[in-house]
Write an enzyme that holds these catalytic residues in place. Sequence first.
Site, PDB file in Angstrom:
ATOM      1  CD  GLU A   1      -8.060   8.804  -9.328  1.00 41.80           C
ATOM      2  OE1 GLU A   1      -8.905   8.048 -10.266  1.00 41.80           O
ATOM      3  OE2 GLU A   1      -8.259   8.582  -8.415  1.00 41.80           O
TER       4      GLU A   1
ATOM      5  CB  SER B   1     -12.291   6.749  -9.005  1.00 40.49           C
ATOM      6  OG  SER B   1     -11.498   6.318  -8.097  1.00 40.49           O
TER       7      SER B   1
ATOM      8  CG  ASP C   1      -6.204   2.095  -7.222  1.00 41.37           C
ATOM      9  OD1 ASP C   1      -5.539   1.339  -6.823  1.00 41.37           O
ATOM     10  OD2 ASP C   1      -6.753   3.256  -6.914  1.00 41.37           O
TER      11      ASP C   1
ATOM     12  CD  GLU D   1      -3.166  -0.366   0.138  1.00 39.22           C
ATOM     13  OE1 GLU D   1      -3.021  -0.177  -1.131  1.00 39.22           O
ATOM     14  OE2 GLU D   1      -3.684  -1.511   0.544  1.00 39.22           O
TER      15      GLU D   1
HETATM   16  C1  GLA Z   1      -5.206   4.802  -4.058  1.00 39.49           C
HETATM   17  C2  GLA Z   1      -4.252   5.239  -5.315  1.00 39.49           C
HETATM   18  C3  GLA Z   1      -3.301   4.104  -5.696  1.00 39.49           C
HETATM   19  C4  GLA Z   1      -2.664   3.415  -4.381  1.00 39.49           C
HETATM   20  C5  GLA Z   1      -3.342   3.370  -3.052  1.00 39.49           C
HETATM   21  C6  GLA Z   1      -2.480   3.049  -1.862  1.00 39.49           C
HETATM   22  O1  GLA Z   1      -5.903   3.758  -4.339  1.00 39.49           O
HETATM   23  O2  GLA Z   1      -5.318   5.745  -6.316  1.00 39.49           O
HETATM   24  O3  GLA Z   1      -2.680   4.398  -6.705  1.00 39.49           O
HETATM   25  O4  GLA Z   1      -1.577   4.517  -4.040  1.00 39.49           O
HETATM   26  O5  GLA Z   1      -4.142   4.404  -2.727  1.00 39.49           O
HETATM   27  O6  GLA Z   1      -1.841   2.041  -2.133  1.00 39.49           O
END
Ligand code: GLA
Length: 382
Positions: free
Chosen positions: A161, A129, A173, A35
Site C-alpha cells: 500500500e 484494500s 487494517d 482513529e
Molecule cells: C486507514 C488506514 C489505517 C488507519 C485509518 C485511520 O484505514 O489504512 O492505517 O490509519 O485509516 O485510523
Amino acid sequence: MNTLLIKQVKEAFLTTFKADPILIFSPGRINIIGEHTDYNEGFVFPAAVNKGIAAAIQKSDTNECVAYAIDKESKITFDLENLKPSKEGNWENYVFGVVAEIQNKNKVIGNFNIAFKGDIPGGAGMSSSAALENSVVFGLNELFNLGLTKHEMILISQKAEHNYVGVKCGIMDQYASMFGIKDHALHLDCRTTTSKPYKIDFKDHQLMLINTNVKHSLSDSAYNDRRSACENISELLEVKSLRDATEADLEKILDQVTPTNFQKALYVIQEIARTRKAAKAIENNDLELLGHLMYQSHDGLSNQYKVSCEELDFLVSQAKKNNYVLGARMMGGGFGGCTINLISKNEAKNFAEATSKAFKNTFDNECSVYFVALSQGTHIVN
Ligand code: GLA
C-alpha cells in the site's frame, strides 16, 4: 462469511482458468475507536467482519500471470519480472504491490492466476484494500510454500500500500483483517503489533454502520499530509512518535507549530488516551462511557484532525439527537465512508429508517445501513 460470494468466485475461476483453485476469504474491518492513531504507534480497537474479499488462486502453467477483478470485469496480464506500479493507479496495484514486496524479501514465486470479488464497497472505510492485499499474500504463501508468518504477511500488505498504492497507511487494517477473532474486537498496540482480544457482547445494544456512500477526492494525499504533520511534530518534541508525547509536552512547543497542526497532534494524543479508556469501559460493561468516548472521537476527527465531511457529520448529528444511540463516530481514514453507531437493538431499525430518509432529503443521495458480525481473520475456505 458470504458463501454465495465464495461460490461465485470459485465458478468464475473455473470458467476462466480451467483449474481447481485454493479459496481464501479475507475480511474487512470495523474500528470501535482509535482513529489515525496507528501510524503514531498508539492504540486502536478494530475487529474483522463477515464481509470482505473472496479470492481464488492457482499456479499457472503459462509464462504469465493473470489477475481478474470479477466485480469490475477487468483482467490484467502481467509478468513477474520488472513489476512496476501501474500509472492508472487501479486495483491491480494492490496485487502488483504484494507480489513485488514478496520478491523484495527474496522469496521466489512462480506464475499464478487469481480471481477475486468483494462484498464491501470500496471507500466505505472498511478496508476492502487491506482485505485484498491480505488475500493475495495469504494465497501466494499457501500456493508456493513461502513459510511467511502472519506478521510478515501483514507487513508485506502494508508495504504494498505504501509503495504501490501510495498511501502511507498504518498497520490497523492489515492486522485486523489477518488476525480477527470471531465475536471479538482487538485492542491493538501498534508499537508492538500485539493485541488483546475483547469479547464483544453489548447485550441489548449493538454496533451498526451507516455508509454515506461518498468518497471525497484527494483523501489519499490528505491522509499522507496528516501522517507527515504528526511525524514532524514528533521530531520537534524529540520523541519517537506521538504515542510518547503528553498534552503538556505539546504545550511547550505551542509557538513552534501552526495552530492547525497543534490541534492535529492534540487530537492524536487525546484519541490514544480515549482508546485506552474505551478498553476499560468495555471491561466494566460501561456502554454509556464507551458511547461518550465515541462521540468525543468524532468531534476530534471533525474539528481537530479535520478528516470528516458534511455527510459524516450529518449522520453523527442525527445519532446525537436520538437517545437510543449511545455513541457514533466516523470510521476509518475519513472524507467519506461509514459511521459506526452504538445503538439499542430494539431501536436500530427505526433509527436506520429515519436517518436514511433524512439523509436522502438533505443530500439527495442514499446512505446504506450494515449490520456486521465480528469474524475470523484471513483464512482458507474448504
Ligand atoms: C486507514 C488506514 C489505517 C488507519 C485509518 C485511520 O484505514 O489504512 O492505517 O490509519 O485509516 O485510523
